[in-house]
Design a protein around this motif. Structure first.
Motif, PDB file in Angstrom:
ATOM      1  N   LEU A 529       0.829  -1.193   0.000  1.00 43.49           N
ATOM      2  CA  LEU A 529       0.000   0.000   0.000  1.00 43.49           C
ATOM      3  C   LEU A 529       0.868   1.248   0.000  1.00 43.49           C
ATOM      4  O   LEU A 529       1.946   1.282   0.597  1.00 43.49           O
ATOM      5  CB  LEU A 529      -0.912   0.026   1.224  1.00 43.49           C
ATOM      6  N   ARG A 530       0.365   2.265  -0.678  1.00 47.03           N
ATOM      7  CA  ARG A 530       0.974   3.577  -0.567  1.00 47.03           C
ATOM      8  C   ARG A 530       0.381   4.243   0.662  1.00 47.03           C
ATOM      9  O   ARG A 530      -0.837   4.371   0.776  1.00 47.03           O
ATOM     10  CB  ARG A 530       0.688   4.416  -1.815  1.00 47.03           C
ATOM     11  N   VAL A 531       1.243   4.692   1.588  1.00 50.11           N
ATOM     12  CA  VAL A 531       0.776   5.156   2.899  1.00 50.11           C
ATOM     13  C   VAL A 531       0.963   6.669   3.006  1.00 50.11           C
ATOM     14  O   VAL A 531       2.037   7.200   2.688  1.00 50.11           O
ATOM     15  CB  VAL A 531       1.529   4.452   4.038  1.00 50.11           C
ATOM     16  N   LEU A 532      -0.069   7.340   3.449  1.00 52.48           N
ATOM     17  CA  LEU A 532      -0.026   8.766   3.758  1.00 52.48           C
ATOM     18  C   LEU A 532      -0.400   8.971   5.221  1.00 52.48           C
ATOM     19  O   LEU A 532      -1.295   8.285   5.738  1.00 52.48           O
ATOM     20  CB  LEU A 532      -1.001   9.555   2.878  1.00 52.48           C
ATOM     21  N   ALA A 533       0.276   9.907   5.849  1.00 55.16           N
ATOM     22  CA  ALA A 533      -0.100  10.322   7.198  1.00 55.16           C
ATOM     23  C   ALA A 533      -0.880  11.628   7.104  1.00 55.16           C
ATOM     24  O   ALA A 533      -0.619  12.459   6.233  1.00 55.16           O
ATOM     25  CB  ALA A 533       1.138  10.503   8.062  1.00 55.16           C
ATOM     26  N   VAL A 534      -1.847  11.808   7.991  1.00 55.88           N
ATOM     27  CA  VAL A 534      -2.701  12.995   7.989  1.00 55.88           C
ATOM     28  C   VAL A 534      -2.615  13.654   9.363  1.00 55.88           C
ATOM     29  O   VAL A 534      -2.710  12.975  10.408  1.00 55.88           O
ATOM     30  CB  VAL A 534      -4.166  12.632   7.656  1.00 55.88           C
ATOM     31  N   ALA A 535      -2.421  14.996   9.368  1.00 54.85           N
ATOM     32  CA  ALA A 535      -2.306  15.729  10.630  1.00 54.85           C
ATOM     33  C   ALA A 535      -2.935  17.107  10.476  1.00 54.85           C
ATOM     34  O   ALA A 535      -3.275  17.529   9.361  1.00 54.85           O
ATOM     35  CB  ALA A 535      -0.836  15.840  11.047  1.00 54.85           C
ATOM     36  N   ARG A 536      -3.057  17.826  11.590  1.00 58.45           N
ATOM     37  CA  ARG A 536      -3.592  19.182  11.541  1.00 58.45           C
ATOM     38  C   ARG A 536      -2.964  20.011  12.645  1.00 58.45           C
ATOM     39  O   ARG A 536      -2.345  19.482  13.587  1.00 58.45           O
ATOM     40  CB  ARG A 536      -5.109  19.167  11.675  1.00 58.45           C
ATOM     41  N   ARG A 537      -3.180  21.326  12.520  1.00 61.09           N
ATOM     42  CA  ARG A 537      -2.717  22.236  13.566  1.00 61.09           C
ATOM     43  C   ARG A 537      -3.610  23.466  13.589  1.00 61.09           C
ATOM     44  O   ARG A 537      -3.993  23.977  12.530  1.00 61.09           O
ATOM     45  CB  ARG A 537      -1.269  22.665  13.311  1.00 61.09           C
ATOM     46  N   GLU A 538      -3.926  23.927  14.781  1.00 58.83           N
ATOM     47  CA  GLU A 538      -4.690  25.162  14.940  1.00 58.83           C
ATOM     48  C   GLU A 538      -3.729  26.342  14.822  1.00 58.83           C
ATOM     49  O   GLU A 538      -2.624  26.323  15.391  1.00 58.83           O
ATOM     50  CB  GLU A 538      -5.392  25.197  16.290  1.00 58.83           C
ATOM     51  N   LEU A 539      -4.153  27.400  14.067  1.00 59.70           N
ATOM     52  CA  LEU A 539      -3.315  28.571  13.816  1.00 59.70           C
ATOM     53  C   LEU A 539      -4.033  29.838  14.273  1.00 59.70           C
ATOM     54  O   LEU A 539      -5.269  29.886  14.365  1.00 59.70           O
ATOM     55  CB  LEU A 539      -2.975  28.670  12.329  1.00 59.70           C
ATOM     56  N   ASP A 540      -3.217  30.886  14.483  1.00 54.68           N
ATOM     57  CA  ASP A 540      -3.784  32.156  14.925  1.00 54.68           C
ATOM     58  C   ASP A 540      -4.170  33.056  13.761  1.00 54.68           C
ATOM     59  O   ASP A 540      -5.074  33.892  13.909  1.00 54.68           O
ATOM     60  CB  ASP A 540      -2.773  32.887  15.818  1.00 54.68           C
ATOM     61  N   GLY A 541      -3.488  32.895  12.610  1.00 54.49           N
ATOM     62  CA  GLY A 541      -3.763  33.812  11.508  1.00 54.49           C
ATOM     63  C   GLY A 541      -3.797  33.097  10.176  1.00 54.49           C
ATOM     64  O   GLY A 541      -3.425  31.919  10.057  1.00 54.49           O
ATOM     65  N   PRO A 542      -4.205  33.815   9.128  1.00 55.33           N
ATOM     66  CA  PRO A 542      -4.359  33.182   7.816  1.00 55.33           C
ATOM     67  C   PRO A 542      -3.067  33.041   7.022  1.00 55.33           C
ATOM     68  O   PRO A 542      -3.046  32.334   6.030  1.00 55.33           O
ATOM     69  CB  PRO A 542      -5.325  34.134   7.099  1.00 55.33           C
ATOM     70  N   ARG A 543      -1.991  33.716   7.433  1.00 53.56           N
ATOM     71  CA  ARG A 543      -0.764  33.713   6.645  1.00 53.56           C
ATOM     72  C   ARG A 543       0.427  33.217   7.457  1.00 53.56           C
ATOM     73  O   ARG A 543       1.398  33.920   7.676  1.00 53.56           O
ATOM     74  CB  ARG A 543      -0.474  35.126   6.131  1.00 53.56           C
ATOM     75  N   PRO A 544       0.380  32.011   7.919  1.00 57.30           N
ATOM     76  CA  PRO A 544       1.536  31.491   8.657  1.00 57.30           C
ATOM     77  C   PRO A 544       2.689  31.200   7.707  1.00 57.30           C
ATOM     78  O   PRO A 544       2.506  31.045   6.493  1.00 57.30           O
ATOM     79  CB  PRO A 544       1.001  30.200   9.270  1.00 57.30           C
ATOM     80  N   THR A 545       3.886  31.128   8.264  1.00 57.15           N
ATOM     81  CA  THR A 545       5.008  30.653   7.461  1.00 57.15           C
ATOM     82  C   THR A 545       4.861  29.146   7.265  1.00 57.15           C
ATOM     83  O   THR A 545       4.107  28.473   7.985  1.00 57.15           O
ATOM     84  CB  THR A 545       6.340  30.944   8.157  1.00 57.15           C
ATOM     85  N   GLN A 546       5.625  28.629   6.323  1.00 55.87           N
ATOM     86  CA  GLN A 546       5.541  27.187   6.069  1.00 55.87           C
ATOM     87  C   GLN A 546       5.992  26.403   7.290  1.00 55.87           C
ATOM     88  O   GLN A 546       5.370  25.405   7.663  1.00 55.87           O
ATOM     89  CB  GLN A 546       6.389  26.822   4.846  1.00 55.87           C
ATOM     90  N   ASP A 547       7.072  26.835   7.924  1.00 53.44           N
ATOM     91  CA  ASP A 547       7.552  26.119   9.111  1.00 53.44           C
ATOM     92  C   ASP A 547       6.517  26.146  10.227  1.00 53.44           C
ATOM     93  O   ASP A 547       6.331  25.159  10.957  1.00 53.44           O
ATOM     94  CB  ASP A 547       8.866  26.747   9.590  1.00 53.44           C
TER      95      ASP A 547
END
Length: 943
Positions: A529-547
């Motif tokens: 199988l091709r495996v993908l991991a899925v995650a999320r994060r809560e942010l304060d603003g609409p324009r975060p940096t990539q890091d």
């Protein structure tokens, strides 16, 4: 702007630089190594594109952006070639000699003239049948032109235009969007989540991201800042500058490989040519010998020549070419009903002798539709049912994974396209990356309405996937805050996670939890199988940096997906194994992916298959490759190029194998053409692949190959059946002539006119009916025949002599019995003597009747005719009945009596002939019973 080789263009500044690049004399870096701004300078263009007048000038200078049309011979050439086939030459010679005999006869017999014309008619009929089949098959109208899109969007002087693709020139700025086909080889100068499907060129099914950045020197097809003619944009958008058009593209290079590859002769072609040489040589030699034998007896030259002609005609099976062509055509029709379209008649039989099948993976063994089969979350697997892009199926225990699937669905750019056909004959398809398409489908199976979710959480920012981070992140506004949705390679995602959320409850990602996730990922990957991991994060603003967006993540779980094997393929692979056919997977995909699919369908069953990459093949010389292919191990060839594939095919053929090759992309065309039997995909295949192949699978399934092999083997069996049928009566025609010669009888027991009447009037239809015999039950339980095996094997020749010898003894005995019973001395016989006319009529009728029963005998090799049923081939019975009726007409109708010099037979004569005619069938049934008893004895089966 264009090079004769395959490297991208190099800079040089203006026209002079272009000329230097084309000649290859300027040692400058290739355009793939240049920064975006330098690309425009190197290719002598600008961000606004070419001016109209400069574009016209370059079109005149470099020619249209199209591949050279394949040179097609004039119609008369392939038609004439039908008459130069050796069997056709033999028939033409027989016709010519018949015409000569007519000219030398005194008085001339119009029947001889009629039959000379009839032989020519058979030659013409054979030629027309063969020409019609080959010509219609090769008339795939300009496949490569259809492969390349007809229009494209470009910038000319800053203005967006839609132009015919053939008008593209080096320096044009092309606009690319998802769903577009690429019309030329281009250097990308602007990319927004741009991804392309290079499968037609590389065979690799996964979408590949493109970038506008400079890359280090690599082979052209590995340059991530280039797109190539014949490929498709599956996601994103961008702009690219054309650096190669027409034959100088990578697609053009493969086209030249395919054009240069010779079309291989099939085993049957070689066998028929060999048989024709032998038959022609034997007929001429024996005819000449008989001519020499008759001269010392005091007979004049003309009668001796006519006699020798009769002997020669007796040895030439005039109806064989037509019978062969029609039998192959029957096989073509049967295969068409099994979704296999045959383009060349002789390819039918080549399938039956196949010993090696080199098959690609995607679309042939698999369904070419990525499908999520398992979701892992909360330390638990959640199986997913259903395959393909239709949302038919469900996710087991969906509640714990709804959030995971919602986040994965939001982090997608692909979209599902419903079938255009309301009747449902078409399947859904994905516009964009197929992996993302699978995520959209599994979300629908979980009951999620992604349109509503996207409306509730609109996207505000995106960080596209790239091969360095192996991640994709989208930022969405949800309620009072913002949320980053992340998917990507498990190792990369896990390294950025600090928390985990199982079943709605969050917590720290402990080392124990991390180890459990790694173990689950490895377990899914081990299943192919091709495996993908899925995650999320809560942010304060609409324009975060990539890091910021991709750190401190909360892991939601894993998704495992695959391109599922076709359900019917496993049984087809097993059938090929039983038939002694070696199956080798040849794919552009990763070795692990290839091995996983191979295990699922049964190509690989051992724990240690031999997996060879294209890089390893490059390091091998021919001797090492031959040694590799000689190993009995299960073989997988991965990450291979068109040159690799053709080299492997050639190596197998060098070992005496009969090789079938499957393929769907332009990259497969050289190997398809070079193989003994090239098999292209009809539904998903490219036109160039279908052009190069001998057979097209309308349903793209490997199972159709197995079915076609079974039918191909039946065709070969049937060819042997009617060879035994046709040649056995030649012995019955020849032996009475030889017996009369050595007995000193002045006339022939059967004339050339009568022989031709048997060959063309009584034998052709039963032979055709034999060609329509269905496959015998155990046809796929036998090993493939050797390429070196002859049509006239010892078993075939033995059976011809066995059945023909019985016929010969019977009709020779009938002739001399009738001649002797008349009481007339041999020297007093003339062609007008009634007893002689009755005797030759009995010889002809005896052969016709015995052939009727002979046809029943040769229907099976070992099975009793009673087990298959005397009436199970009604066409054969009708054809035999027609032959007997024609013989009766020759015996009783005065006009035909005049042509054939025959006389009416009474009921007793017919009864004697019918009794003798059954002897071949009775004797062959006894032979088959003895063979069955011997086989059972060897197996230990009690009698």
């Amino acid at each position: 702007m264009m090079r004769t080789g395959t490297d991208p263009l190099v800079p040089g500044g203006g026209a002079a630089g272009v000329a230097g690049a084309t000649s290859g004399s300027t040692p400058c870096p290739a355009v793939l190594e240049l920064a975006t701004g330098e690309v425009f300078t190197a290719l002598d263009t600008s961000r606004r594109g070419l001016a109209a007048d400069r574009a016209r000038a370059r079109l005149e200078q470099y020619g249209a952006n199209e591949l050279p049309r394949a040179g097609r011979p004039a119609v008369w050439r392939p038609l004439l070639a039908q008459f130069t086939d050796l069997f056709a030459v033999v028939l033409i010679v027989a016709s010519g000699l018949t015409f000569m005999a007519y000219g030398l006869q005194e008085p001339r017999d119009v029947g001889t003239l009629q039959l000379a014309v009839a032989i020519l008619g058979v030659v013409v009929l054979n030629a027309v049948i063969g020409f019609a089949q080959e010509y219609s098959a090769e008339r795939t109208a300009q496949a490569l032109e259809a492969m390349v899109p007809h229009t494209c969007r470009v910038l000319r002087g800053g203005e967006r235009l839609e132009l015919p693709a053939r008008e593209l020139v080096p320096g044009d700025v092309v606009l690319l969007e998802a769903g577009d086909a690429v019309s030329a080889d281009c250097r990308v100068v602007e990319a927004h989540e741009l991804a392309v499907n290079n499968a037609p060129l590389t065979g690799e099914s996964n979408a590949v991201g493109r970038t506008a950045d400079a890359v280090t020197a690599v082979p052209p097809l590995e340059a991530r800042n280039c797109v190539f003619m014949g490929t498709d944009v599956v996601a994103g958008s961008g702009r690219a500058v054309v650096f190669a058009t027409g034959p100088t593209t990578e697609f053009g290079r493969i086209y030249r490989l395919a054009a240069a590859a010779p079309r291989q002769k099939t085993p049957l072609q070689l066998q028929v040519a060999s048989m024709a040489r032998r038959v022609a040589g034997a007929a001429l030699a024996i005819g000449a010998l008989m001519f020499v034998v008759r001269l010392p007896t005091g007979e004049s030259v003309v009668p001796s020549f006519v006699f020798a002609l009769g002997v020669m005609v007796a040895l030439v099976p005039e109806g064989l070419p037509a019978t062969l062509s029609v039998s192959l055509a029957i096989g073509v029709r049967r295969m068409a009903r099994r979704q296999a379209l045959i383009k060349q008649l002789l390819a039918v039989e080549a399938l039956g002798s196949t010993t090696v099948v080199c098959t690609d993976k995607t679309g042939t063994l698999t369904q070419a539709e990525m499908t999520v089969s398992q979701v892992w979350a909360g330390r638990q697997p959640h199986p997913v049912s259903g395959v393909g892009y239709a949302p038919d199926g469900q996710v087991a225990d969906v509640a714990p994974v709804r959030e995971l699937l919602r986040v994965a669905g939001l982090c997608c750019n692909a979209r599902l396209v419903p079938p255009a056909d309301p009747a449902g004959r078409e399947r859904r398809r994905v516009l964009g990356d197929t992996t993302e398409g699978a995520l959209l489908v599994v979300a629908a199976k979980a009951g999620l309405d992604l349109s509503a979710e996207e409306a509730a959480a609109p996207r505000v920012t995106e960080f596209p996937f790239d091969s360095t981070r192996k991640l994709m992140t989208t930022v969405h506004k949800g309620g009072a805050g913002y949320q980053a949705c992340v998917k990507g390679a498990p190792v990369e995602v896990l390294a950025r996670c600090v928390e985990v959320e199982w079943e709605g409850r969050g917590g720290q990602l402990t080392e124990q939890e991390r180890a459990a996730v790694v173990g689950a990922s490895d377990a899914l990957a081990s299943q192919g199988l091709r495996v993908l991991a899925v995650a999320r994060r809560e942010l304060d603003g609409p324009r975060p940096t990539q890091d910021e967006a991709e750190s401190g993540l909360t892991l939601l779980g894993l998704v495992g997906m695959l391109d599922p094997p076709r359900p019917e393929v496993t049984d087809a692979v097993a059938a090929c194994r039983r038939a002694g056919i070696r199956i080798v997977m040849v794919t552009g995909d990763h070795p692990l992916t290839g091995e996983a699919v191979a295990r699922r369908v049964g190509i690989v069953r051992r724990p240690d298959p031999l997996v060879v990459t294209g890089a390893r093949l490059d390091a091998m010389d021919d001797e090492a490759l031959d040694a590799l292919l000689a190993e009995p191990s299960e073989l997988l060839l991965c990450r291979v190029s068109p040159e690799h594939k053709m080299r492997v095919v050639t190596a197998f053929q060098r070992r005496g194998e009969v090789v079938a090759v499957t393929g769907d992309g332009a990259n497969d065309a050289p190997a398809l053409k070079h193989a003994d039997i090239g098999v292209a995909m009809g539904a998903s295949g490219t036109d160039v692949a279908r052009e190069a192949a001998s057979m097209v699978l309308l349903d793209d399934s490997f199972a159709s190959i197995a079915a076609a092999v079974r039918l191909g083997r039946a065709v070969y069996q049937n060819i042997r059946k009617f060879l035994v049928y046709l040649f056995s009566h030649n012995i019955g025609e020849l032996v009475p002539i030889l017996a009369a010669t050595f007995a000193g009888f002045p006339l022939v027991p059967i004339s050339a006119v009568q022989i031709l009447a048997i060959d063309l009037g009584s034998d052709v239809l039963p032979a055709l009916a034999l060609g329509a015999e269905p496959p015998e039950p155990d046809v796929m339980d036998r090993p493939p025949r050797s390429r070196r095996e002859r049509l006239f094997s010892a078993a075939v020749v033995g059976r011809i002599l066995f059945l023909g010898g019985i016929q010969a003894v019977c009709v020779t005995g009938v002739f001399f019995w009738h001649i002797t019973a008349s009481g007339i001395p041999f020297d007093d016989f003339t062609e007008d003597t009634l007893a002689y006319q009755e005797a030759i009529t009995m010889v002809q009728a005896g052969i016709v009747l015995s052939q009727f029963f002979n046809a029943l005998a040769v229907r099976t090799d070992r099975q009793s005719i009673l087990s298959v049923g005397l009436l199970s081939n009604p066409a054969l019975l009708a054809a035999g009945g027609f032959g007997v009726a024609l013989m009766a007409a020759i015996s009783y109708l005065p006009p035909l009596q005049a042509v054939f010099n025959t006389a009416p037979l009474d009921a007793d004569d017919w009864a004697v002939l019918a009794g003798l005619g059954t002897l071949p069938l009775i004797a062959d049934e006894a032979r088959k019973a003895w063979l069955r008893r011997r086989a059972n004895h060897r197996k230990g089966v009690p009698r």
